[in-house]
Design a protein around this motif. Structure first.
Motif: not given
Length: 286
Positions: A71-75, A88-93
């Motif tokens: 949840y890094c919405s500004d990435l 890893g699991k859900e790393a960029f979810r």
């Protein structure tokens, strides 16, 4: 109770060190580091280094930890170095603005939901990754094309579920198993390149796909006539609309009802090797 509350607050974003805006956990004996989350959300264009120095020691960056960029919405973009071997699991979810990311040839493991719901537009998966995990690219709504390299053997359930703008995918000859709902909801998927006719015949499509295979005791006995039926199921019955169909040379027959009801089908190429077409094979393709 107050002391406990303070302790929980301190450990909420636990990490060992921050270097140049990136948070790490350290494996000191191995001199390795894992990228993790920290006090602030990542934003903008992030470049992960292959290594960094801390307290007089050089650490190799070898992994991206569970939920590190969740949840890094500004990435907006991510550069992953060749030193990284696992994500890893859900790393960029949920990083919905993340449109550009490279998956390095060094990667061997990509855990469940690694890129779930992120904003990437295209992806190339190297052969060093032996399987595409469940939900790996689930609901990546901006994803339009996927290339899977030789070496990948399995595509697990819901790997590309709900990728509504995915129109093109290359599936290599090394794929052995495609699990349930791997491409469910990919409604614009019109181009599927299955590189090997022989392997196309022997791919094991798990439930409910295997219910469409002929009644046989071993895969060696499956005839090429099974291929169009499998092909139709992966593209059409899972909610996709086939518009262009190119049946490869070597297929000898098209089974009854193989493409029944493919209402979006506008173009079909049938090779000279086909000697029979079953009843209602293309019925209601209007």
């Amino acid at each position: 109770m107050v002391a406990l509350g303070v302790l929980l607050s301190v450990n909420a974003n636990a990490y060992d060190v921050e270097v140049d805006g990136i948070y790490y956990n350290l494996v000191k004996k191995a001199k390795q580091a894992e990228v993790t989350s920290g006090d602030s959300k990542y934003k903008g264009d992030v470049v992960i280094p292959e290594s960094f120095s801390y307290d007089g020691v050089t650490y190799a960056v070898t992994s991206i930890g569970e939920k590190a960029f969740e949840y890094c919405s500004d990435l907006t973009s991510m550069s992953i170095p060749e030193s990284v071997t696992s994500i890893g699991k859900e790393a960029f979810r949920g990083s919905s603005s993340l449109t550009s990311v490279n998956i390095p040839n060094s990667l061997t493991e990509m855990d469940d939901g690694a890129f779930y719901g992120c904003g990437i537009t295209s992806v190339s998966i190297p052969g060093s990754v032996s399987f595409i995990a469940s939900d790996a690219f689930n609901r990546c709504k901006n994803l339009t094309s996927v290339t899977i390299s030789d070496g990948v053997t399995k595509i697990y359930s819901c790997a590309f579920y709900g990728c509504v703008n995915l129109y093109s995918i290359y599936i290599p000859k090394t794929i052995e198993d495609i699990y349930k709902d791997a491409f469910n909801g990919c409604k614009t998927l019109t181009s599927v390149n299955i590189s090997s006719l022989e392997n196309w015949c022997n791919i094991s499509f798990h439930e409910p796909y295997n219910t469409l295979l002929p009644t046989t005791t071993t895969y060696e006995h499956i005839s090429y006539s099974a291929n169009p039926l499998i092909y139709a199921h992966i593209l059409y019955l899972e909610g996709n609309e086939v518009t262009e169909l190119n049946i490869p040379e070597g297929v000898t027959s098209i089974s009854s009802g193989a493409f029944y009801g493919c209402s979006g089908l506008t173009s079909v190429t049938i090779p000279n090797s086909v000697t029979s077409i079953g009843w209602d094979a293309f019925a209601r393709c209007i």
